[in-house]
Write a protein that holds these residues in place. Structure first.
Motif, short mmCIF file in Angstrom:
data_model
loop_
_atom_site.label_atom_id
_atom_site.label_comp_id
_atom_site.label_asym_id
_atom_site.label_seq_id
_atom_site.Cartn_x
_atom_site.Cartn_y
_atom_site.Cartn_z
N ILE A 247 38.56 45.88 50.11
CA ILE A 247 39.60 46.54 49.31
C ILE A 247 40.40 47.54 50.15
O ILE A 247 41.63 47.60 50.04
CB ILE A 247 38.99 47.18 48.04
CG1 ILE A 247 38.65 46.06 47.04
CG2 ILE A 247 39.95 48.19 47.41
CD1 ILE A 247 37.94 46.52 45.78
N LYS B 110 42.98 37.01 43.75
CA LYS B 110 42.36 36.05 44.67
C LYS B 110 43.34 34.94 45.05
O LYS B 110 43.34 34.46 46.18
CB LYS B 110 41.10 35.48 44.00
CG LYS B 110 40.16 34.78 44.93
CD LYS B 110 38.86 34.43 44.19
CE LYS B 110 37.92 33.66 45.07
NZ LYS B 110 36.68 33.33 44.39
N ILE C 153 35.90 40.13 49.45
CA ILE C 153 37.10 40.72 48.82
C ILE C 153 36.79 42.14 48.36
O ILE C 153 37.56 43.07 48.62
CB ILE C 153 37.60 39.84 47.64
CG1 ILE C 153 38.15 38.51 48.18
CG2 ILE C 153 38.66 40.58 46.82
CD1 ILE C 153 38.43 37.47 47.10
N GLU C 154 35.65 42.32 47.71
CA GLU C 154 35.24 43.66 47.26
C GLU C 154 35.10 44.62 48.43
O GLU C 154 35.58 45.75 48.39
CB GLU C 154 33.92 43.59 46.48
CG GLU C 154 34.03 42.97 45.11
CD GLU C 154 34.86 43.79 44.12
OE1 GLU C 154 34.91 45.03 44.23
OE2 GLU C 154 35.47 43.16 43.23
N GLN C 155 34.43 44.16 49.50
CA GLN C 155 34.22 45.02 50.66
C GLN C 155 35.51 45.29 51.42
O GLN C 155 35.61 46.27 52.15
CB GLN C 155 33.19 44.40 51.61
CG GLN C 155 31.78 44.43 51.06
CD GLN C 155 30.76 43.84 52.02
OE1 GLN C 155 31.03 43.59 53.18
NE2 GLN C 155 29.56 43.61 51.50
N PHE D 263 43.03 45.89 51.98
CA PHE D 263 44.08 45.37 51.10
C PHE D 263 44.87 46.48 50.44
O PHE D 263 45.44 46.31 49.36
CB PHE D 263 43.48 44.45 50.04
CG PHE D 263 42.76 43.24 50.59
CD1 PHE D 263 43.32 42.48 51.60
CD2 PHE D 263 41.53 42.86 50.09
CE1 PHE D 263 42.66 41.36 52.10
CE2 PHE D 263 40.87 41.75 50.57
CZ PHE D 263 41.43 41.00 51.58
N LYS E 56 43.44 48.46 46.72
CA LYS E 56 43.24 47.83 45.41
C LYS E 56 42.88 46.36 45.59
O LYS E 56 43.27 45.73 46.57
CB LYS E 56 44.45 47.99 44.51
CG LYS E 56 45.74 47.45 45.07
CD LYS E 56 46.90 47.75 44.15
CE LYS E 56 48.19 47.28 44.83
NZ LYS E 56 49.37 47.69 44.17
N LYS E 57 42.12 45.86 44.64
CA LYS E 57 41.65 44.48 44.72
C LYS E 57 42.82 43.53 44.47
O LYS E 57 43.44 43.57 43.41
CB LYS E 57 40.53 44.25 43.70
CG LYS E 57 39.90 42.89 43.79
CD LYS E 57 38.73 42.77 42.83
CE LYS E 57 38.19 41.37 42.82
NZ LYS E 57 37.05 41.25 41.90
#
Length: 187
Positions: free
Chosen positions: A63, A73, A59-61, A66, A69-70
């Protein structure tokens, strides 16, 4: 030895289901892929935690995928699913499961417990047990956002009862032909 990526996981012992690991196959007209569903016992907390950590790292990688922005979840399609609630199948009871895929040009290497290549396709099947290397990554396609799982390599650890669709052996289906009862029938 190089350190593992935060999105890479080598599972503990899992059970293979829907194992399509020898030949890439097309599902509903998609590009052909290698694929497998991994049944992970809920008691294997180390593998489950490693998967959760890899999902968070993906998820962090991801961003940028997406929209910069994060995302929440809960709004994402996540790969780790509960076999007790999502499957009406005894093989999935007390387990989580996830599906992993590899592109047709990246077949998984398949080895035995001593890391020797397995060449006999009958050795690795739905129902056998294995350790599997996985890579988690973000996707955002046609409005679907989430984390997918890339299939790496497979190490068979032991045999297990074949799961659905397994072909019965000829020995279990037939008796010797030419016995007296069958000879009488033919005359």
């Amino acid at each position: 030895m190089t350190p593992m990526s935060a999105t890479k996981v080598i599972t503990g012992e899992v059970r293979l289901s829907y194992a399509n690991v020898w030949e890439p196959a097309s599902i509903q007209g998609s590009k052909p892929k290698y694929s497998v569903s991994l049944i992970i016992p809920k008691t294997d907390t180390a593998t489950i935690q490693a998967i959760e950590n890899a999902i968070d790292a993906a998820i962090e990688q991801g961003i940028a995928k997406f929209g910069g922005k994060k995302p929440n979840k809960a709004a994402l399609k996540l790969p780790l699913r509960d076999g007790d609630t999502e499957r009406d199948d005894e093989a999935y009871a007390g387990s989580f499961f996830l599906n992993a895929n590899a592109n047709e040009n990246k077949p998984p290497q398949i080895v035995d417990a001593q890391v020797r290549p397995i060449l006999d396709r009958a050795e690795v099947y739905s129902g056998c047990y294995a350790r599997v290397s996985l890579n988690f990554y973000a996707f955002n396609t046609n409005g679907n956002k989430g984390i997918a799982v890339g299939l790496g390599n497979i190490q068979k650890t032991r045999d297990g009862e074949a799961l659905g669709g397994g072909q019965a052996s000829a020995e279990s289906e037939f008796t010797a032909f030419g016995t007296t009862a069958q000879d009488d029938f033919l005359s």
